[in-house]
Design an enzyme around this catalytic site. Sequence first.
Site, PDB file in Angstrom:
ATOM      1  N   HIS A   1       0.832  -1.210   0.000  1.00  0.00           N
ATOM      2  CA  HIS A   1       0.000   0.000   0.000  1.00  0.00           C
ATOM      3  C   HIS A   1       0.866   1.260   0.000  1.00  0.00           C
ATOM      4  CE1 HIS A   1      -3.654  -2.408   0.616  1.00  0.00           C
ATOM      5  NE2 HIS A   1      -2.819  -3.198   1.258  1.00  0.00           N
TER       6      HIS A   1
ATOM      7  N   HIS B   1      -1.736   2.708  -5.519  1.00  0.00           N
ATOM      8  CA  HIS B   1      -1.947   1.294  -5.210  1.00  0.00           C
ATOM      9  C   HIS B   1      -3.424   0.914  -5.215  1.00  0.00           C
ATOM     10  CE1 HIS B   1      -2.144   3.228  -1.204  1.00  0.00           C
ATOM     11  NE2 HIS B   1      -2.953   2.232  -0.863  1.00  0.00           N
TER      12      HIS B   1
ATOM     13  N   ASP C   1      -6.435  -1.449  -3.512  1.00  0.00           N
ATOM     14  CA  ASP C   1      -6.898  -2.119  -2.289  1.00  0.00           C
ATOM     15  C   ASP C   1      -7.879  -3.219  -2.670  1.00  0.00           C
ATOM     16  OD1 ASP C   1      -5.480  -0.445  -0.653  1.00  0.00           O
ATOM     17  OD2 ASP C   1      -7.214   0.624   0.148  1.00  0.00           O
TER      18      ASP C   1
ATOM     19  N   HIS D   1      -7.972  -6.544   2.285  1.00  0.00           N
ATOM     20  CA  HIS D   1      -7.208  -5.522   3.013  1.00  0.00           C
ATOM     21  C   HIS D   1      -7.889  -5.128   4.318  1.00  0.00           C
ATOM     22  CE1 HIS D   1      -4.872  -2.034   3.942  1.00  0.00           C
ATOM     23  NE2 HIS D   1      -5.760  -1.150   3.526  1.00  0.00           N
TER      24      HIS D   1
ATOM     25  N   HIS E   1     -13.109   2.200   3.571  1.00  0.00           N
ATOM     26  CA  HIS E   1     -12.503   0.881   3.717  1.00  0.00           C
ATOM     27  C   HIS E   1     -13.525  -0.135   4.247  1.00  0.00           C
ATOM     28  CE1 HIS E   1      -8.737   3.171   3.410  1.00  0.00           C
ATOM     29  NE2 HIS E   1      -8.157   2.019   3.119  1.00  0.00           N
TER      30      HIS E   1
END
Length: 260
Positions: A72, A76, A78, A82, A210
């Site tokens: 990361h 990058h 994800d 992750h 996330h």
Amino acid sequence: MSSTQALADFAHALANGAITVIDLTQTLSEDTPLLVLPEPFGQTAAFSREEISRYDDRGIAWHWNNFTVGEHTGTHFDAPIHWVSGKDLPDNSVDQVPVSKLIGPAFVLDFSAECAADPDFLLTADHIGDWEAAHGAITPGSWVLFRTDWSKRDTEAYTNRREDGAHTPGPATDAIRFLIEERNIMGFGVETIGTDAGQAHLLTPPYPAHTLLHGAGKYGLQCLENLDKLPATGAILIAPPLKIRDGSGSPLRVLALVAE
């Protein structure tokens, strides 16, 4: 038109410049800014390299290096694995992502003026609704790219760290829920180091980009640049990560195809 003819026309458009390829990738180097987590959490590795040979007695006709880099670091990708919310999903690591999901249409949401005025700007569902009123609805299976012009900043202003952590723009919880539940996007891309805002630990849930994206099997792209060179709609994004077994993420070269 047949599929074969469509591919031939596409190749011809690339060759004659009717389609432009735009690089959305930061240069990966020893100077690449890093995400820094508070102690006692572990930290991602900076990019580093060691020269093996350079046309010398270590290898008279060749030049090559070993390099070390975190999954990361820099521009990058994800993968769902992750984040804890995506740890049990199928095909959740970079080597298992279906290749058909590594190419898709891009919608570029320009809120750079708002982010210039407020480094903690949060993109909300209402902001997205206003954008769609002007540009049309975001289609399923698309990449949504959040333009902030953050990539134009110098390193200190880019990371924008203070005593209470980083202050960088990102999405609000309702924006991510809307993009997942109402638009079924492929993934969300940003110019900042993370898909979440610098102060996203204060949101509910913490780090909604996330937590919610990866829990829904969606993907993230970070540290993009040149989003100002893309149209609001109509570009195609190509974003294949390295095929790292069980990888949670990967540096990559992100390209956009734009019709002139």
